[in-house]
Design a protein around this motif. Structure first.
Motif, short mmCIF file in Angstrom:
data_model
loop_
_atom_site.label_atom_id
_atom_site.label_comp_id
_atom_site.label_asym_id
_atom_site.label_seq_id
_atom_site.Cartn_x
_atom_site.Cartn_y
_atom_site.Cartn_z
N HIS A 120 0.83 -1.22 0.00
CA HIS A 120 0.00 0.00 0.00
C HIS A 120 0.87 1.27 0.00
O HIS A 120 0.38 2.34 -0.33
CB HIS A 120 -0.93 0.02 1.22
N ASP A 127 -7.64 -2.12 -1.46
CA ASP A 127 -8.58 -3.07 -0.86
C ASP A 127 -9.95 -2.59 -1.31
O ASP A 127 -10.31 -1.44 -1.04
CB ASP A 127 -8.51 -3.03 0.67
N GLU A 183 -6.23 -12.91 0.45
CA GLU A 183 -6.94 -11.64 0.63
C GLU A 183 -7.70 -11.31 -0.65
O GLU A 183 -7.18 -10.61 -1.53
CB GLU A 183 -5.95 -10.49 0.94
N HIS A 186 -7.67 -7.55 -1.99
CA HIS A 186 -6.46 -6.76 -2.25
C HIS A 186 -5.95 -6.97 -3.69
O HIS A 186 -5.60 -8.09 -4.07
CB HIS A 186 -5.38 -7.15 -1.23
#
Ligand SMILES: [Zn+2]
Length: 242
Positions: A120, A127, A183, A186
């Motif tokens: 990030h 996300d 995830e 993401h």
């Protein structure tokens, strides 16, 4: 043209460039940009990504609207300082409970990144959820991304069309993959993120963590550090490595 052919051609043409251009090409992003210590110029308030990635996301969001879903970014660019706050708080909490520094670190990296190492930080990663669907209290849980009442459609859509816009899931549902768990929310903007990952591996991060007051930095070395790099940083979707 596949990536390998492309890289080969770029490689050859780089040789014929004047020296200054080649040097600029090899220099790459600054250490501040690679570790989130400097915010890139963000595309917009609701698309907190560096410009090129933000533009691609805006195009993707438009395409998704036609299929009746509204992509929404819950988390885009995140600064080093923000990640350091998360890290240092957890470190204090765990060591106060009596955990050794290395055990505390092992515990933190199950769910959080070491400051300076979050994807990030690059302004290329997001996300996301679909805000046309009801939003649970903590939406970023795997079960909602496999539930048609929530984000199952979005996940399938992203898998099919995300790559057309440069976006790939970073932490895939792959049993042999190590590092961070699956995830399904993401995604990374591959054209920039792959380049950033290559440059990131050359950064002296441990020195940086010491300078920037990250707790427990003196234990981030040897086996624990090598494993973190190998598994958490490098064991990602193969499409994001060049
Ligand atoms: Zn994320």
């Amino acid at each position: 043209m596949d990536r390998r052919t492309f890289t080969r051609i770029i490689g050859l043409s780089a040789l014929s460039l004047p020296f200054t251009s080649t040097a600029a090409f090899a220099q790459g992003p600054s250490i501040e940009a690679l570790t989130g210590q400097k915010s890139p110029k963000l595309y917009s308030k609701d698309i907190p990504l560096r410009y090129e990635a933000g533009k691609a996301f805006a195009d993707m969001r438009k395409a998704a609207l036609k299929d009746r879903m509204k992509l929404h970014i819950l988390s885009g660019f995140r600064s080093f300082n923000r990640q350091r706050t998360i890290w240092n708080n957890k470190y204090v909490q765990y060591t106060k409970k009596g955990m050794s520094p290395t055990l505390a670190i092992e515990e933190i990296i199950k769910f959080s990144t070491i400051p300076g190492t979050s994807r990030h930080h690059w302004g290329t990663d997001i996300d996301i959820i679909d805000v046309y669907k009801p939003m649970p209290k903590s939406p970023l849980e795997t079960k909602y991304f496999h539930d048609p009442k929530h984000y199952d459609n979005m996940r399938k859509w992203m898998e099919k069309y995300g790559p057309d816009f440069g976006f790939y899931m970073s932490y895939t549902d792959d049993l042999v993959r190590k590092g961070f768990s699956y995830e399904p929310w993401h995604y990374s903007y591959e054209p920039i993120a792959s380049e950033y990952l290559n440059h990131f591996m050359d950064v002296d991060l441990v020195g940086e963590l010491k300078k920037r007051g990250v707790y427990g930095h003196e234990y981030l070395k040897g086996e624990i550090w090598d494993r973190y790099l190998e598994e958490n940083i490098l064991d990602i979707n193969a499409a994001l490595k060049s």
